[in-house]
Design an enzyme around this catalytic site. Structure first.
Site, PDB file in Angstrom:
ATOM      1  N   ASN A  12      55.883  18.128  41.611  1.00  0.00           N
ATOM      2  CA  ASN A  12      55.992  19.526  42.022  1.00  0.00           C
ATOM      3  C   ASN A  12      55.536  19.613  43.475  1.00  0.00           C
ATOM      4  O   ASN A  12      54.347  19.540  43.757  1.00  0.00           O
ATOM      5  CB  ASN A  12      55.107  20.389  41.103  1.00  0.00           C
ATOM      6  CG  ASN A  12      55.106  21.852  41.519  1.00  0.00           C
ATOM      7  OD1 ASN A  12      55.852  22.243  42.410  1.00  0.00           O
ATOM      8  ND2 ASN A  12      54.276  22.647  40.868  1.00  0.00           N
ATOM      9  N   LYS A  14      55.602  22.091  45.416  1.00  0.00           N
ATOM     10  CA  LYS A  14      55.079  23.413  45.764  1.00  0.00           C
ATOM     11  C   LYS A  14      55.682  23.858  47.104  1.00  0.00           C
ATOM     12  O   LYS A  14      56.862  23.637  47.336  1.00  0.00           O
ATOM     13  CB  LYS A  14      53.541  23.407  45.755  1.00  0.00           C
ATOM     14  CG  LYS A  14      53.010  22.878  44.416  1.00  0.00           C
ATOM     15  CD  LYS A  14      51.550  23.083  44.208  1.00  0.00           C
ATOM     16  CE  LYS A  14      51.144  22.514  42.842  1.00  0.00           C
ATOM     17  NZ  LYS A  14      49.747  22.701  42.556  1.00  0.00           N
ATOM     18  N   HIS A 105      54.293  28.219  35.869  1.00  0.00           N
ATOM     19  CA  HIS A 105      53.221  27.468  36.527  1.00  0.00           C
ATOM     20  C   HIS A 105      52.025  28.398  36.722  1.00  0.00           C
ATOM     21  O   HIS A 105      52.192  29.592  36.982  1.00  0.00           O
ATOM     22  CB  HIS A 105      53.698  26.919  37.876  1.00  0.00           C
ATOM     23  CG  HIS A 105      52.728  25.951  38.466  1.00  0.00           C
ATOM     24  ND1 HIS A 105      51.599  26.372  39.133  1.00  0.00           N
ATOM     25  CD2 HIS A 105      52.682  24.596  38.440  1.00  0.00           C
ATOM     26  CE1 HIS A 105      50.906  25.295  39.511  1.00  0.00           C
ATOM     27  NE2 HIS A 105      51.541  24.205  39.098  1.00  0.00           N
ATOM     28  N   GLU A 107      50.110  28.888  39.087  1.00  0.00           N
ATOM     29  CA  GLU A 107      50.102  29.617  40.367  1.00  0.00           C
ATOM     30  C   GLU A 107      51.003  30.842  40.288  1.00  0.00           C
ATOM     31  O   GLU A 107      50.730  31.872  40.889  1.00  0.00           O
ATOM     32  CB  GLU A 107      50.505  28.662  41.510  1.00  0.00           C
ATOM     33  CG  GLU A 107      49.364  27.701  41.817  1.00  0.00           C
ATOM     34  CD  GLU A 107      49.770  26.340  42.348  1.00  0.00           C
ATOM     35  OE1 GLU A 107      50.915  26.188  42.819  1.00  0.00           O
ATOM     36  OE2 GLU A 107      48.939  25.414  42.291  1.00  0.00           O
ATOM     37  N   GLU A 176      48.490  22.085  32.014  1.00  0.00           N
ATOM     38  CA  GLU A 176      47.821  21.972  33.306  1.00  0.00           C
ATOM     39  C   GLU A 176      46.580  22.865  33.293  1.00  0.00           C
ATOM     40  O   GLU A 176      46.683  24.073  33.534  1.00  0.00           O
ATOM     41  CB  GLU A 176      48.746  22.433  34.440  1.00  0.00           C
ATOM     42  CG  GLU A 176      49.985  21.590  34.604  1.00  0.00           C
ATOM     43  CD  GLU A 176      50.561  21.690  36.015  1.00  0.00           C
ATOM     44  OE1 GLU A 176      50.748  20.645  36.634  1.00  0.00           O
ATOM     45  OE2 GLU A 176      50.798  22.807  36.490  1.00  0.00           O
ATOM     46  N   GLY A 182      44.667  20.638  41.969  1.00  0.00           N
ATOM     47  CA  GLY A 182      44.312  20.561  43.385  1.00  0.00           C
ATOM     48  C   GLY A 182      42.822  20.443  43.653  1.00  0.00           C
ATOM     49  O   GLY A 182      42.379  20.624  44.778  1.00  0.00           O
ATOM     50  N   SER A 221      45.521  17.154  39.246  1.00  0.00           N
ATOM     51  CA  SER A 221      44.888  16.031  39.947  1.00  0.00           C
ATOM     52  C   SER A 221      45.269  14.669  39.366  1.00  0.00           C
ATOM     53  O   SER A 221      44.422  13.766  39.299  1.00  0.00           O
ATOM     54  CB  SER A 221      43.369  16.210  40.000  1.00  0.00           C
ATOM     55  OG  SER A 221      43.041  17.385  40.730  1.00  0.00           O
TER      56      SER A 221
HETATM   57  P1  13P Z   1      47.758  18.645  41.733  1.00  0.00           P
HETATM   58  O1  13P Z   1      48.334  17.330  41.217  1.00  0.00           O
HETATM   59  O2  13P Z   1      47.808  18.749  43.226  1.00  0.00           O
HETATM   60  O3  13P Z   1      46.409  18.912  41.135  1.00  0.00           O
HETATM   61  O4  13P Z   1      48.738  19.806  41.211  1.00  0.00           O
HETATM   62  C1  13P Z   1      49.082  19.849  39.873  1.00  0.00           C
HETATM   63  C2  13P Z   1      50.147  20.845  39.677  1.00  0.00           C
HETATM   64  O5  13P Z   1      49.927  22.039  39.793  1.00  0.00           O
HETATM   65  C3  13P Z   1      51.495  20.367  39.352  1.00  0.00           C
HETATM   66  O6  13P Z   1      52.313  21.390  38.927  1.00  0.00           O
END
Ligand code: 13P
Length: 269
Positions: A12, A14, A105, A107, A176, A182, A221
């Site tokens: 992803n 982003k 997601h 976010e 997740e 992150g 992560s």
């Molecule tokens: P990270 O791997 O940067 O923690 O992000 C995970 C994520 O949100 C994947 O959709």
């Protein structure tokens, strides 16, 4: 992982790599992934790069005599068309060359107000157009600390289960934990397995066949050095990778770690 399900690793991106750098990364990943068989690989660039990345993946795969990396959008609108300024519909994603789409997601849920009902509508629309949804679920730190992780995750799953059961297409659920995204913190393999096992059990109560074939990814992560222990769990069928998918070498290392697990002798459970 379980030999009955092909492992899936999705990157992803982003809000990174929206143009020329997306094409470069997709080309480089195709070269690096060309000799990693047995792992399904999906790239999720921003909307502006979807068509170019899909085309690059197709062209590069032909040159490398390999299967194209698949392309996912990071979001979708539930309607096919209309007065929805700024939104992108499932038919548009298909036209751009997507076969997958991430929905729900954290976010999107936290920063853009997406509710369980909206996530279910998006998954339904995707399935109706034969786009495979990657449905994201996960608890916040406060919810985990309050001992509510399982309740929250299963609640989010329940909101979309009818749609997944009716949809009949290949579906993927991504667990997740929000506090692991992150942050460099990952769930322990045992904690992740506990949630993944509960997700599969909840699906099995509705549809055992669907539960057996649904890939449940872990995200939060994921890095080259923690992939093997996470994906070594029986109900963790792959990874949804954020930061580490932006770098070709680290994403390749994650793919290789996933691939190596396929060579393990089958366990008798
Ligand atoms: P990270 O791997 O940067 O923690 O992000 C995970 C994520 O949100 C994947 O959709």
């Amino acid at each position: 992982m379980n030999a009955a399900r092909i492992p899936l690793v999705a990157g992803n991106w982003k809000m990174h790599h929206g143009g020329a750098s997306a094409i470069e990364l997709a080309a480089e990943l195709t070269r690096r992934a060309a000799r990693i068989d047995g792992v399904e690989i999906v790239l999720a660039p921003p909307f502006t790069a979807l068509a170019a990345v899909a085309m690059t993946c197709a062209e590069m795969a032909e040159m490398e005599h390999t299967t194209p990396l698949r392309v996912a959008a990071q979001n979708v609108h539930a309607e096919d068309k209309g007065a929805f300024t700024g939104e992108i519909s499932p038919p548009m994603l298909l036209e751009a060359g997507c076969t997958w789409v991430i929905v729900g997601h954290s976010e999107r849920r936290q920063l853009f107000g997406e509710t369980d009902a909206m996530v279910a509508q998006k998954a339904k629309a995707a399935l109706a157009h034969r786009l495979h949804p990657i449905v994201c679920i996960g608890e916040t730190l406060a919810e985990r600390e309050a001992g509510r992780a399982l309740e929250v995750v299963l609640g989010q799953l329940a909101a979309v289960t009818d749609v997944l059961v009716a949809g009949k297409g290949a579906v993927v659920v991504a667990y997740e934990p929000v506090w692991a995204i992150g942050t460099g913190k990952t769930a322990t393999p045992a904690d992740a397995q506990e949630i993944h096992g509960a997700i599969r059990k909840a699906l099995a109560e509705r549809d055992p066949v669907l539960a057996g074939k649904t890939r449940i990814l872990y995200g939060g992560s994921v890095k080259p050095d923690n992939t093997a222990e996470l994906l070594g769990q029986p109900d963790i069928d792959g990874a949804l990778v954020g930061g580490a998918s932006l770098d070709a070498a680290s994403f390749e290392a994650i793919l290789r770690a996933a691939r190596q697990l396929l060579d393990r002798p089958a366990r008798t459970e």
